[in-house]
Design a protein around this motif. Structure first.
Motif, PDB file in Angstrom:
ATOM      1  N   LEU A   1       0.892  -1.187  -0.022  1.00 46.26           N
ATOM      2  CA  LEU A   1       0.254   0.134   0.095  1.00 46.26           C
ATOM      3  C   LEU A   1       0.867   1.267  -0.342  1.00 46.26           C
ATOM      4  O   LEU A   1       0.134   2.529  -0.050  1.00 46.26           O
ATOM      5  CB  LEU A   1      -1.121   0.098   1.310  1.00 46.26           C
ATOM      6  CG  LEU A   1      -2.701  -0.924   0.745  1.00 46.26           C
ATOM      7  CD1 LEU A   1      -1.955  -2.480   0.876  1.00 46.26           C
ATOM      8  CD2 LEU A   1      -3.158  -0.477   2.852  1.00 46.26           C
TER       9      LEU A   1
ATOM     10  N   SER B   1       0.539   2.467  -6.062  1.00 45.41           N
ATOM     11  CA  SER B   1      -0.204   2.359  -5.061  1.00 45.41           C
ATOM     12  C   SER B   1      -0.271   3.994  -4.119  1.00 45.41           C
ATOM     13  O   SER B   1      -1.701   4.141  -4.502  1.00 45.41           O
ATOM     14  CB  SER B   1      -0.376   1.135  -3.906  1.00 45.41           C
ATOM     15  OG  SER B   1      -0.565  -0.198  -4.191  1.00 45.41           O
TER      16      SER B   1
ATOM     17  N   GLY C   1      -3.651   4.332  -6.798  1.00 47.23           N
ATOM     18  CA  GLY C   1      -4.818   4.654  -5.982  1.00 47.23           C
ATOM     19  C   GLY C   1      -5.796   6.188  -5.586  1.00 47.23           C
ATOM     20  O   GLY C   1      -7.069   5.946  -6.136  1.00 47.23           O
TER      21      GLY C   1
ATOM     22  N   THR D   1      -4.185  -0.796  -4.646  1.00 48.54           N
ATOM     23  CA  THR D   1      -4.751  -0.440  -3.282  1.00 48.54           C
ATOM     24  C   THR D   1      -3.953   0.186  -2.227  1.00 48.54           C
ATOM     25  O   THR D   1      -2.674   0.002  -2.127  1.00 48.54           O
ATOM     26  CB  THR D   1      -4.890  -1.506  -3.021  1.00 48.54           C
ATOM     27  OG1 THR D   1      -5.805  -2.505  -3.484  1.00 48.54           O
ATOM     28  CG2 THR D   1      -5.756  -1.495  -1.236  1.00 48.54           C
ATOM     29  N   HIS D   2      -4.799   1.451  -2.349  1.00 44.73           N
ATOM     30  CA  HIS D   2      -4.488   2.668  -1.337  1.00 44.73           C
ATOM     31  C   HIS D   2      -5.191   2.823  -0.246  1.00 44.73           C
ATOM     32  O   HIS D   2      -5.515   3.676  -0.871  1.00 44.73           O
ATOM     33  CB  HIS D   2      -3.665   3.720  -2.605  1.00 44.73           C
ATOM     34  CG  HIS D   2      -2.896   4.567  -0.872  1.00 44.73           C
ATOM     35  ND1 HIS D   2      -1.841   4.299  -0.466  1.00 44.73           N
ATOM     36  CD2 HIS D   2      -2.635   5.528  -1.319  1.00 44.73           C
ATOM     37  CE1 HIS D   2      -1.452   5.355  -0.166  1.00 44.73           C
ATOM     38  NE2 HIS D   2      -1.848   5.621  -0.109  1.00 44.73           N
TER      39      HIS D   2
END
Length: 173
Positions: free
Chosen positions: A72, A77, A81, A120-121
């Motif tokens: 993350l 990300s 993200g 994904t973050h």
């Protein structure tokens, strides 16, 4: 009939199951990193006259400086993200308006898209909320989102080099 023991999820966890405590050096460096990155964003904003700061970037600093090994926390990300989640918030508000249902839809879509794109973050999960409550125009995607995330990644890269962590990032894009 004997009574059932309580569910393990409601029993307190022993301290041995907590994550390990970071070293004093790591704690200090993470805090300083977050402060330096935030100050850099404000300095860039003042120097350029452009927006570089938004609230979710504080949470991004926690990941980038306290947990730099996490997926993350990687540039892919952080930048991807925030761009995806902000785009979703802008698109949903433009197409469907703003209501509790559309805000929830935007957060759900942003989460799913970040997972699907391997960007994904967690802090970016706040972006659709921010966008849909503040109602900025589409330029928000460039400033502060793109400019701010690129600046945060650059500061994290430089900061980790200066402080002896040559392994950040694990991967770029």
């Amino acid at each position: 009939m004997s009574p059932q023991p309580p569910s393990p999820s409601i029993q307190p966890r022993p301290a041995s199951l907590l994550p390990p405590l970071a070293s004093p050096r790591a704690i200090i460096l993470a805090g300083l990193g977050g402060a330096v990155a935030t100050l850099a964003l404000f300095a860039l904003a003042q120097w350029s006259g452009l927006a570089f700061v938004m609230a979710p970037f504080g949470a991004t600093c926690v990941l980038a400086f306290a947990l730099p090994d996490s997926p993350l926390s990687q540039p892919r990300s952080i930048v991807g993200g925030h761009l995806i989640a902000t785009t979703v918030g802008l698109a949903v508000s433009t197409l469907l308006g703003v209501s509790p249902w559309t805000i929830a839809l935007a957060v759900g879509l942003a989460t799913a898209l970040m997972l699907a794109t391997r960007t994904t973050h967690a802090p970016a999960g706040a972006d659709p909320l921010l966008v849909m409550l503040a109602m900025p125009d589409w330029s928000f995607l460039l400033t502060p989102v793109l400019t701010g995330t690129l600046a945060l990644v650059a500061v994290a890269f430089a900061y980790h080099r200066v402080t002896g962590r040559r392994d950040y990032p694990r991967y770029w894009f």
